[in-house]
Write a protein that holds these residues in place. Structure first.
Motif, PDB file in Angstrom:
ATOM      1  N   LEU A  71     -10.337 -18.064  -0.609  1.00 50.78           N
ATOM      2  CA  LEU A  71     -11.132 -17.299  -1.565  1.00 50.78           C
ATOM      3  C   LEU A  71     -10.231 -16.329  -2.324  1.00 50.78           C
ATOM      4  CD1 LEU A  71     -14.113 -16.494   0.833  1.00 50.78           C
ATOM      5  CD2 LEU A  71     -14.053 -18.213  -1.001  1.00 50.78           C
ATOM      6  N   PRO A  72     -10.691 -15.869  -3.467  1.00 44.67           N
ATOM      7  CA  PRO A  72      -9.872 -14.890  -4.194  1.00 44.67           C
ATOM      8  C   PRO A  72      -9.731 -13.597  -3.388  1.00 44.67           C
ATOM      9  CG  PRO A  72     -12.044 -15.119  -5.206  1.00 44.67           C
ATOM     10  CD  PRO A  72     -11.940 -16.185  -4.164  1.00 44.67           C
ATOM     11  N   PRO A  73      -8.600 -12.917  -3.557  1.00 48.87           N
ATOM     12  CA  PRO A  73      -8.404 -11.688  -2.783  1.00 48.87           C
ATOM     13  C   PRO A  73      -9.491 -10.663  -3.088  1.00 48.87           C
ATOM     14  CG  PRO A  73      -6.719 -11.925  -4.487  1.00 48.87           C
ATOM     15  CD  PRO A  73      -7.495 -13.206  -4.463  1.00 48.87           C
ATOM     16  N   PRO A  74      -9.915  -9.930  -2.075  1.00 45.67           N
ATOM     17  CA  PRO A  74     -10.976  -8.913  -2.281  1.00 45.67           C
ATOM     18  C   PRO A  74     -10.443  -7.758  -3.089  1.00 45.67           C
ATOM     19  CG  PRO A  74     -10.033  -8.702  -0.092  1.00 45.67           C
ATOM     20  CD  PRO A  74      -9.353  -9.878  -0.726  1.00 45.67           C
ATOM     21  N   PRO A  75     -11.344  -6.999  -3.717  1.00 46.52           N
ATOM     22  CA  PRO A  75     -10.877  -5.799  -4.424  1.00 46.52           C
ATOM     23  C   PRO A  75     -10.216  -4.849  -3.441  1.00 46.52           C
ATOM     24  CG  PRO A  75     -13.289  -5.813  -4.224  1.00 46.52           C
ATOM     25  CD  PRO A  75     -12.802  -7.152  -3.757  1.00 46.52           C
ATOM     26  N   ALA A  76      -9.197  -4.162  -3.915  1.00 47.17           N
ATOM     27  CA  ALA A  76      -8.484  -3.217  -3.039  1.00 47.17           C
ATOM     28  C   ALA A  76      -9.459  -2.174  -2.514  1.00 47.17           C
ATOM     29  CB  ALA A  76      -7.353  -2.555  -3.820  1.00 47.17           C
ATOM     30  N   SER A  77      -9.353  -1.883  -1.254  1.00 48.81           N
ATOM     31  CA  SER A  77     -10.260  -0.890  -0.658  1.00 48.81           C
ATOM     32  C   SER A  77      -9.871   0.498  -1.155  1.00 48.81           C
ATOM     33  CB  SER A  77     -10.184  -0.948   0.867  1.00 48.81           C
ATOM     34  OG  SER A  77      -8.908  -0.534   1.291  1.00 48.81           O
ATOM     35  N   SER A  78     -10.898   1.323  -1.297  1.00 46.19           N
ATOM     36  CA  SER A  78     -10.671   2.657  -1.872  1.00 46.19           C
ATOM     37  C   SER A  78     -10.459   3.670  -0.749  1.00 46.19           C
ATOM     38  CB  SER A  78     -11.879   3.053  -2.724  1.00 46.19           C
ATOM     39  OG  SER A  78     -13.032   3.072  -1.880  1.00 46.19           O
ATOM     40  N   HIS A  79      -9.318   3.570  -0.114  1.00 51.45           N
ATOM     41  CA  HIS A  79      -9.078   4.514   0.972  1.00 51.45           C
ATOM     42  C   HIS A  79      -8.724   5.879   0.419  1.00 51.45           C
ATOM     43  CE1 HIS A  79      -8.144   5.984   4.930  1.00 51.45           C
ATOM     44  NE2 HIS A  79      -7.055   6.519   4.416  1.00 51.45           N
ATOM     45  N   GLN A  80      -9.515   6.861   0.826  1.00 50.19           N
ATOM     46  CA  GLN A  80      -9.230   8.225   0.386  1.00 50.19           C
ATOM     47  C   GLN A  80      -8.321   8.899   1.397  1.00 50.19           C
ATOM     48  OE1 GLN A  80     -13.417   9.294   0.260  1.00 50.19           O
ATOM     49  NE2 GLN A  80     -13.208   9.797  -1.906  1.00 50.19           N
ATOM     50  N   LYS A  81      -7.332   9.561   0.879  1.00 50.80           N
ATOM     51  CA  LYS A  81      -6.484  10.334   1.784  1.00 50.80           C
ATOM     52  C   LYS A  81      -7.281  11.522   2.302  1.00 50.80           C
ATOM     53  CE  LYS A  81      -1.862   9.015   0.838  1.00 50.80           C
ATOM     54  NZ  LYS A  81      -0.464   9.422   0.827  1.00 50.80           N
ATOM     55  N   PRO A  82      -7.082  11.878   3.562  1.00 50.92           N
ATOM     56  CA  PRO A  82      -7.806  13.044   4.091  1.00 50.92           C
ATOM     57  C   PRO A  82      -7.391  14.313   3.359  1.00 50.92           C
ATOM     58  CG  PRO A  82      -6.130  12.285   5.650  1.00 50.92           C
ATOM     59  CD  PRO A  82      -6.193  11.269   4.555  1.00 50.92           C
ATOM     60  N   ARG A  83      -8.337  15.269   3.341  1.00 46.75           N
ATOM     61  CA  ARG A  83      -8.057  16.538   2.661  1.00 46.75           C
ATOM     62  C   ARG A  83      -6.775  17.177   3.190  1.00 46.75           C
ATOM     63  NH1 ARG A  83     -13.974  18.965   3.635  1.00 46.75           N
ATOM     64  NH2 ARG A  83     -13.683  17.581   5.407  1.00 46.75           N
ATOM     65  N   ARG A  84      -6.602  17.040   4.506  1.00 44.30           N
ATOM     66  CA  ARG A  84      -5.412  17.622   5.117  1.00 44.30           C
ATOM     67  C   ARG A  84      -4.814  16.542   6.004  1.00 44.30           C
ATOM     68  NH1 ARG A  84      -4.469  20.955   9.638  1.00 44.30           N
ATOM     69  NH2 ARG A  84      -6.644  21.201  10.210  1.00 44.30           N
ATOM     70  N   SER A  85      -3.525  16.313   5.879  1.00 38.91           N
ATOM     71  CA  SER A  85      -2.909  15.245   6.653  1.00 38.91           C
ATOM     72  C   SER A  85      -2.856  15.611   8.133  1.00 38.91           C
ATOM     73  CB  SER A  85      -1.489  14.976   6.137  1.00 38.91           C
ATOM     74  OG  SER A  85      -0.838  14.076   7.014  1.00 38.91           O
ATOM     75  N   SER A  86      -2.990  14.586   8.967  1.00 40.52           N
ATOM     76  CA  SER A  86      -2.892  14.780  10.415  1.00 40.52           C
ATOM     77  C   SER A  86      -1.440  14.927  10.837  1.00 40.52           C
ATOM     78  CB  SER A  86      -3.477  13.565  11.131  1.00 40.52           C
ATOM     79  OG  SER A  86      -2.640  12.424  10.898  1.00 40.52           O
ATOM     80  N   GLY A  87      -0.541  14.625   9.874  1.00 37.99           N
ATOM     81  CA  GLY A  87       0.871  14.578  10.210  1.00 37.99           C
ATOM     82  C   GLY A  87       1.324  13.180  10.566  1.00 37.99           C
ATOM     83  N   TYR A  88       0.381  12.266  10.663  1.00 39.24           N
ATOM     84  CA  TYR A  88       0.704  10.888  11.039  1.00 39.24           C
ATOM     85  C   TYR A  88       0.022   9.913  10.074  1.00 39.24           C
ATOM     86  CZ  TYR A  88       2.267  13.195  15.250  1.00 39.24           C
ATOM     87  OH  TYR A  88       2.918  14.025  16.124  1.00 39.24           O
ATOM     88  N   PRO A  89       0.835   9.170   9.293  1.00 40.70           N
ATOM     89  CA  PRO A  89       0.233   8.225   8.341  1.00 40.70           C
ATOM     90  C   PRO A  89      -0.751   7.272   9.009  1.00 40.70           C
ATOM     91  CG  PRO A  89       2.598   8.413   7.974  1.00 40.70           C
ATOM     92  CD  PRO A  89       2.293   9.194   9.218  1.00 40.70           C
ATOM     93  N   PHE A  90      -0.467   6.868  10.252  1.00 42.20           N
ATOM     94  CA  PHE A  90      -1.373   5.961  10.952  1.00 42.20           C
ATOM     95  C   PHE A  90      -2.754   6.593  11.110  1.00 42.20           C
ATOM     96  CE2 PHE A  90      -3.154   4.640  15.151  1.00 42.20           C
ATOM     97  CZ  PHE A  90      -3.531   3.360  14.787  1.00 42.20           C
ATOM     98  N   LEU A  91      -2.796   7.825  11.619  1.00 41.75           N
ATOM     99  CA  LEU A  91      -4.094   8.481  11.807  1.00 41.75           C
ATOM    100  C   LEU A  91      -4.774   8.746  10.464  1.00 41.75           C
ATOM    101  CD1 LEU A  91      -3.251  11.036  14.663  1.00 41.75           C
ATOM    102  CD2 LEU A  91      -4.290   8.763  14.875  1.00 41.75           C
ATOM    103  N   ASP A  92      -3.970   9.106   9.453  1.00 45.08           N
ATOM    104  CA  ASP A  92      -4.540   9.353   8.133  1.00 45.08           C
ATOM    105  C   ASP A  92      -5.178   8.097   7.556  1.00 45.08           C
ATOM    106  OD1 ASP A  92      -3.633  11.920   8.292  1.00 45.08           O
ATOM    107  OD2 ASP A  92      -1.961  11.675   6.896  1.00 45.08           O
ATOM    108  N   SER A  93      -4.672   6.931   7.962  1.00 40.38           N
ATOM    109  CA  SER A  93      -5.158   5.675   7.377  1.00 40.38           C
ATOM    110  C   SER A  93      -6.505   5.251   7.949  1.00 40.38           C
ATOM    111  CB  SER A  93      -4.132   4.554   7.595  1.00 40.38           C
ATOM    112  OG  SER A  93      -4.164   4.098   8.946  1.00 40.38           O
ATOM    113  N   LEU A  94      -6.929   5.847   9.050  1.00 42.41           N
ATOM    114  CA  LEU A  94      -8.191   5.436   9.687  1.00 42.41           C
ATOM    115  C   LEU A  94      -9.378   6.102   8.990  1.00 42.41           C
ATOM    116  CD1 LEU A  94      -7.049   5.804  13.417  1.00 42.41           C
ATOM    117  CD2 LEU A  94      -7.061   3.722  12.019  1.00 42.41           C
ATOM    118  N   THR A  95     -10.489   5.378   8.946  1.00 41.13           N
ATOM    119  CA  THR A  95     -11.695   5.934   8.339  1.00 41.13           C
ATOM    120  C   THR A  95     -12.149   7.159   9.124  1.00 41.13           C
ATOM    121  OG1 THR A  95     -12.321   3.685   7.736  1.00 41.13           O
ATOM    122  CG2 THR A  95     -14.024   5.355   7.580  1.00 41.13           C
TER     123      THR A  95
END
Lengths: 641, 641
Positions: free
Chosen positions: B310-334
Motif C-alpha cells: 500500500l502507499p506509505p501512510p501520511p507522516a505522523s504528527s508527533h509533537q515534541k513535549p513542552r519540556r524535554s525529558s533529556g532522553y530522545p527515546f522518552l520524548d518520542s513516546l506518546t
C-alpha cells in the motif's frame, strides 16, 4: 446446630476416624464468595502439549530479564549457638563451630534443565509469572515442613494445605478479606457488624487492619497464662452473653500463642484446649499468628526463680507429641492450635520475618484445603505471588540447586512443567542447601541467642526493680523524742517496687508493669490546664520521654500502643512498658537494660511537677498524653511492633 | 458543580498558574476514609536522638539475617539493540556492542556506613522493616525518574508523588480499595452500585479484581484508535445518558493507552484530550495502567503499508513535549494522561514486570500527593512494602552502591536516618549502577528487540492472510455447455480473506480478526445437541483447539478471554485471536507465526462437521464452547495476560 455438629464430630473421632474439616463457607465474606473458582485444570493440558509454541500468554521471554544469576553470601545453619530444649539438658551444640561466621555462596542460575517444577530453581521460572500458591520448589518445601515437621498429625482428614504470603500482615489482610464483610454504621444493620475477639493487649497493626473495615474489636480477659475462658470477661462469658444489639456475635479470633506480643506469654496446651472447645461450640474461626514460634524459652521459669532467690518452680509437664517431628527442638515447643483442630477452624500465619528478615515480605498460611483454595483466589486478585527474588533466594538457601546451570532457555518446558505441580508436590530432589535439618538448626541457634539475651536483660531488670531508701524516721507521736544529734538516730528503710514483670516464656518482648502509683508525684496536681492531674497516663507518658533523655537515651514502647480499645488504654495501658531484646546489637543489650533501670530509678527522684510538665511538652502540639502511643502505633509496621 | 469546577480551573490555567489538584476525597471508599492518618512525624523525632538505644520496636537485629550479601550477574544496559525513535531515523546504536552479552557483578553489602537513607543501599536497611512508600534509595530514584523524565511537567501544582507497589495487580487492587465500596445486591441500594468504565476488550484480571466487589463493568465503544468519545456508545453518551436505576454513574475508568492489551492500540494525545475532558466534566478518575509504556513501535504504520503493497501512510504528527525529558527515546513516546491532568484525577500504574521481570512483583503508582498518602495507609495494612530482596537488587542495578561494604552494623544510624526521608528525597548520591541513562538505554534495547519481532511476525501473517483457491466453474445456466474434456475448461479463482489485523502500534500483542463467517462450515448444522449450530463461538473454539494439534502446535489466546462482558463475548469475542510475540524464545518467533498461518489455512479445508465436533470435545466435560476462555481467564495472572 453448633452443639449437634460438635457432638456428631466427637462420635466420629471416638471411632478413631479423622473427621473431614467443616464447611466454613457460611463465614466467607460476600466478596470472597463471589470469587470465581479456578478452572486452571481445564486449561493447563494445553500448556503440557509437547513442543507447543505458546503465544497465548502475555509475558516476556526470560532472555529479556536483565539478571543472569541471583546470588548471595549465606550463613551456615550453625552460625548461632543453641540453648537446651528442656531445663537441665545439654544443648545440641553448646559451642559455636570454628567457622561459624563463615558464609557459603549460593547461586540461582539463569536456567536449569529439569522437568520437575518442584526440583527446578532458576531465574526462567522464579522471575516469571507464577502460581499464586507459591513458587513450586519453595511451596513444596514449606508444605512438607509444615505438614511433616511443624504441624504433624493435624486431626482432620487429609491434613492442612499451605499458601505463601507476602508476610503475615498480608496474611492477616487476606484473612480479613476471606471472613469479613465491610460494615458501615447507618448503611449496614448493627446486628451484622463483624467482631474480632482478642486479648486486651494486642499487636497494634491488627487493629489498624480490622477497624477501618468496620470490625468491632471485642476483648477477652487475659491473665498471666493467656486468654481466660471461664468467669466474668472470659471467652465463654463474652460469647454466651452476647448482646446482638451491639453487633454480630464474633466469629473470628486473633491471637499469638507462643511469645505473645506484647505480653510474652506462651499459651499452654491445656488453655488452648479450653479455648478451642469454646470456639468450636460458638463457631469461631481462630487466627493464630505465630511470628515468634521457635522463640520459646524453656529456662525462663527456672532462671526467673533463681534470679529472684525463690524456690525452683515445679517441673513443667511437657508432653511429647503423639508423633515426633523428627527434631527434638520442634518436639519441645508447645503445640499449635492446629494440633487440636478437628473442625478445620484454625488459620495459622507463619512468616520469615523473624527467622530470615522482615524485609523478605514472605510467609505462609496453613489451614484446611477449602480455605487455602479461597486464599489462592484472593491472592490472584491482590498480590499475585511473593516476589520471585525472595522466593528464589530462600529456595536456594534451604534447598539449593538440584542441577547445574544451563544457558539454554526452555520456555515450553517451563510452561509444561509449571502445572504438573497440580499433582501433589510431595517428592523432592536431592538438594544441596540447608534442607530441613539445617533450617531447624538455624532456628535453634536463633532461639539460643535470644534466650541468652532475654536472661541477661531480665537479670539486670530484676536487680533494679526495687528502690531501697533510708530516710530519718518521721516522728508523729509526741511521746517519742530521741536525740536528733545521736548517731543512732533511727532511720526508716523503705522498699519501693518500681516495676514488676514475669520473665517472658517466649517471643521478643519483656512486658513490665511500672508501679507509677508508687511515684512521689502520683495524683499530684498537674502542671497545666491540659494536664490537670498527674494520673497514670500522664506519668507513663512522662516516663517514656524521660527515658529518651540524657543520660538514659533508651526508647521503650508504652502499653497504650498495644491497648485493644480506649477502655484498656485508660485503665491498664499506661501501667505497662514493652522492651524488645531482639533489635539492638549484641553489645547494647545489657546497656539498654541498665539505662532503663537507671532511668526509672532516677524518675522516682523527680518531685517537681514542672519537670513532668516539660516532659509532656515534648509530646508536641497535640498535647495529649496518649498521642505518642498513637503516633508510634502508626509506626508499628515500620518497627515490626 | 462539575461544570463550575472545571471552568473555574480553566480560568486559573489561563493565567498560566498551575492549579492545585482537586480534592477527590468524595470518591474515597468508606474503608479508605476510616484509615487513620499517619502520625509518623510525631514519633520519628525519638528515633533521631543521637545514641539512643531503641528497644521499642519489635524487630530482629540485622546480625541475625542469614544473608551477608545479595548479589547478581546483571546485564549491561547495552545488551539489546535499539530501533529508531522516528521513522527514517537511525537508532542510537544499530549494532550490538561486542560484549553485549557480558554481565557485570553487583553486590548489596551487609552494611554501608552512610547517614543519608537515599544514598544507603545495604542489607541492614533493605531487609529490615521499612517505609510503606518504598525503600528510600529506590523510591527516590523512581520518584525522580517519574517526575523529571517520564512525566515531566505534570500540569498541577507541585506535581505528582509516587509509591512503590508489589506490581500492577497489587496497584489496581489498592486502587479499588481506595475508590470502591463493596456492593451487594439486596443489601446495598442499586443507585450506589459502583461502575468501572473500560473498553469492550480488556485485560482479564481487571474484571476478576473488580467484579467480586460488586462493581458493574461498563463498556465504552472503541475503534481502531481506542475508546470512542462522541456518538452512540461513546464515553460522553454513556455518562450523559446514565440511568441511575442501573447503578451509580461510574466514577472510575480503567485503560491501557500505550500498547493496549489485547488490541495493541496506542491512544493519541488528541484522543486522550477528548477523553480527559469528558472525565473532568463527569468527575471520573482515570486509572492508566501502562505495563508496555516503552513498547511503542514507530515503524509499524510504514512497515504495515510496505508489507501490504500500500502507499506509505501520511507522516505522523508527533509533537515534541513542552519540556524535554533529556532522553530522545522518552520524548518520542506518546505522552501519558498525566500530561493532561490539571485536576489530579489520573492514577497511573507502572511496573517492572515487563522491563525487568514479572517475578519482581514491583511497580509504582503515580498520582496527586493526597491520593498517594491514602495509598500509603492502604499499603501499611496490606502488603507493608515490596520485598527487600527485589528492592535491594533493583536499587543496586540502577543505582549501585554509594559506599563500600562495612562489617559494622549501625542500628541507631539506621533508625535515625530512615526517617530523614521525610524530607524531600530529591538529592541523590553519585551511584555506580546503570543510572537513569542506563535504564533508558535498556528500555530502548527492549523496544528495539520487540519491534523487530513484531515486524517479522506481522509480515508472515500478512503473507498468509488470503487464501486463493482455484476451482472448476460450477455451471448453473443450461445454455452454457462447454466441453467437459476441453483443456481450457474455465476455472474460478476465489480469494478468501482468512483474517485481518492492524500491525500493533505498541505493546506485546497482535490482535487478529479471523473471518470465520467465510469458513465452509459457517452456520452449518452442529455435530451434537450441545453444539446445534456451527456459529462464531463454536468455530472459534474449534480453531483454537485445532491450532494446538499436530503439526501446528501453537497456542493462541481467544477473544472471549478479553471480553468485558457476556454481550461482548457473544457478539464480538469469538472473532478475535491474540498472539503474543514476546513470550517465545527468539528462534520460535517466526515458527509460531508460520504455524498459525498454516493452521488457519488448513482449518479452512475442514468440511466435515464431525471434525469440529471432535475438536470441541477436547474442551472437556463442561462442553461449553466458552469454557476454555473462562478457564484461561483464571490463568490470566499466570500467563501475564
Amino acid at each position: 446446630m453448633d452443639a449437634l455438629c460438635s457432638s456428631h464430630r466427637r462420635v466420629r473421632l471416638g471411632r478413631r476416624e479423622k473427621p473431614v474439616p467443616l464447611d466454613l463457607s457460611h463465614h466467607y465474606s460476600v466478596v470472597t464468595k463471589r470469587r470465581m473458582p479456578s478452572k486452571i485444570k481445564e486449561a493447563y493440558k494445553f500448556f503440557q502439549i509437547p513442543g507447543i509454541l505458546n503465544v497465548a500468554g502475555g509475558l516476556p521471554h526470560p532472555d529479556f530479564f536483565p539478571f543472569d544469576t541471583l546470588e548471595a553470601q549465606a550463613a551456615k545453619p550453625e552460625r548461632w549457638t543453641p540453648s537446651p530444649n528442656h531445663p537441665g539438658e545439654t544443648a545440641v551444640s553448646s559451642t559455636p563451630s570454628p567457622d561459624s561466621a563463615a558464609a557459603t555462596h549460593i547461586v540461582v542460575p539463569k536456567a536449569v534443565d529439569e522437568s520437575d517444577p518442584v526440583k527446578k530453581i532458576d531465574l526462567t521460572t522464579v522471575l516469571q509469572y507464577g502460581l499464586a500458591a507459591g513458587y513450586p520448589p519453595l511451596l513444596s518445601w514449606v508444605r512438607q515442613f509444615t505438614r511433616e515437621n511443624l504441624q504433624q498429625d493435624t486431626p482432620y482428614k487429609g491434613g492442612p494445605e499451605v499458601i505463601l504470603t507476602c508476610g503475615s500482615t498480608d496474611g492477616f489482610s487476606k484473612t480479613l478479606d476471606l471472613f469479613v464483610d465491610q460494615w458501615t454504621e447507618g448503611v449496614n444493620d448493627i446486628t451484622e457488624r463483624p467482631g474480632l475477639l482478642c486479648e486486651p493487649f494486642v499487636y497494634t497493626n491488627i487493629l489498624g487492619q480490622a477497624q477501618p473495615r468496620g470490625v468491632q474489636v471485642v476483648t477477652v480477659k487475659a491473665n498471666d497464662s493467656g486468654m481466660v475462658v471461664k468467669g466474668p470477661g472470659g471467652l465463654e462469658n463474652v460469647l454466651a452473653n452476647w448482646d446482638p444489639s451491639k453487633g454480630k456475635r464474633p466469629h473470628l479470633m486473633y491471637t499469638v500463642t507462643l511469645g505473645h506480643n506484647p505480653t510474652g506469654i506462651v499459651l499452654s496446651v491445656e488453655r488452648k484446649k479450653e479455648i478451642y472447645d469454646v470456639c468450636s461450640r460458638y463457631d469461631v474461626v481462630i487466627v493464630e499468628d505465630e511470628p515468634y514460634w521457635y522463640l520459646q524459652f524453656p529456662s525462663a521459669a527456672i532462671e526467673e526463680a533463681k534470679s529472684r532467690g525463690l524456690p525452683p518452680p515445679p517441673a513443667s509437664s511437657h508432653q511429647k507429641p503423639r508423633r515426633s517431628s523428627g527434631y527434638p527442638f520442634l518436639d519441645s515447643l508447645t503445640p499449635s492450635f492446629l494440633s487440636l483442630d478437628t473442625d478445620g477452624r484454625v488459620v495459622r500465619l507463619d512468616t520469615f520475618s523473624k527467622t530470615v528478615a522482615p524485609g523478605c515480605r514472605l510467609g505462609w498460611i496453613t489451614a484446611q484445603p477449602a480455605l487455602i483454595e479461597r486464599f489462592e483466589r484472593i491472592a490472584e486478585s491482590t498480590t499475585q505471588q511473593p516476589s520471585g527474588f525472595v522466593q528464589g533466594l530462600i529456595s536456594e538457601l534451604v534447598l539449593g540447586s538440584s542441577g547445574s546451570g544451563s544457558a539454554s532457555s526452555a520456555t515450553n518446558q517451563r510452561a509444561r512443567t509449571a502445572f504438573s505441580l497440580l499433582r501433589s508436590p510431595r517428592d523432592r530432589a536431592a538438594f544441596t542447601g540447608w534442607d530441613t535439618s539445617g533450617w531447624v538448626r538455624w532456628l535453634e541457634g536463633l532461639r539460643g541467642s535470644y534466650e541468652r539475651r532475654v536472661a541477661r536483660m531480665c537479670r539486670t531488670l530484676d536487680a533494679g526493680a526495687t528502690l531501697i531508701t533510708t530516710t530519718p524516721t518521721i516522728l508523729s507521736s509526741p511521746h517519742s523524742d530521741p536525740d536528733p544529734d545521736s548517731e543512732w538516730a533511727p532511720l526508716a528503710v523503705s522498699k519501693t517496687t518500681l516495676y514488676s514483670f514475669r520473665w517472658p516464656r517466649g517471643g521478643m518482648f519483656i512486658w513490665l508493669r511500672v508501679h507509677l502509683e508508687a511515684h512521689p508525684l502520683w495524683q499530684a496536681r498537674g502542671p497545666s490546664p491540659q494536664v490537670p492531674l498527674l494520673d497514670g497516663p500522664a506519668l507513663a507518658a512522662a516516663l517514656m520521654i524521660w527515658l529518651t533523655m540524657k543520660p538514659f537515651r533508651v526508647l521503650v514502647a508504652t502499653g497504650s500502643m498495644f491497648s485493644a480499645n480506649e477502655e484498656v488504654r485508660v485503665e491498664e495501658g499506661w501501667r505497662y512498658h514493652r522492651i524488645c531484646f531482639a533489635a539492638e546489637e549484641e553489645g547494647n543489650v545489657d546497656l539498654a537494660a541498665e539505662r532503663f533501670v537507671e532511668g526509672v530509678r532516677r524518675f522516682w527522684e523527680v518531685t517537681d511537677v514542672r519537670v513532668v510538665g516539660r516532659l509532656l511538652g515534648e509530646l508536641g502540639p497535640s498535647g495529649e498524653v496518649q498521642a505518642l502511643g498513637e503516633g508510634v502505633s502508626s509506626l508499628g509496621w515500620y518497627m515490626g511492633c
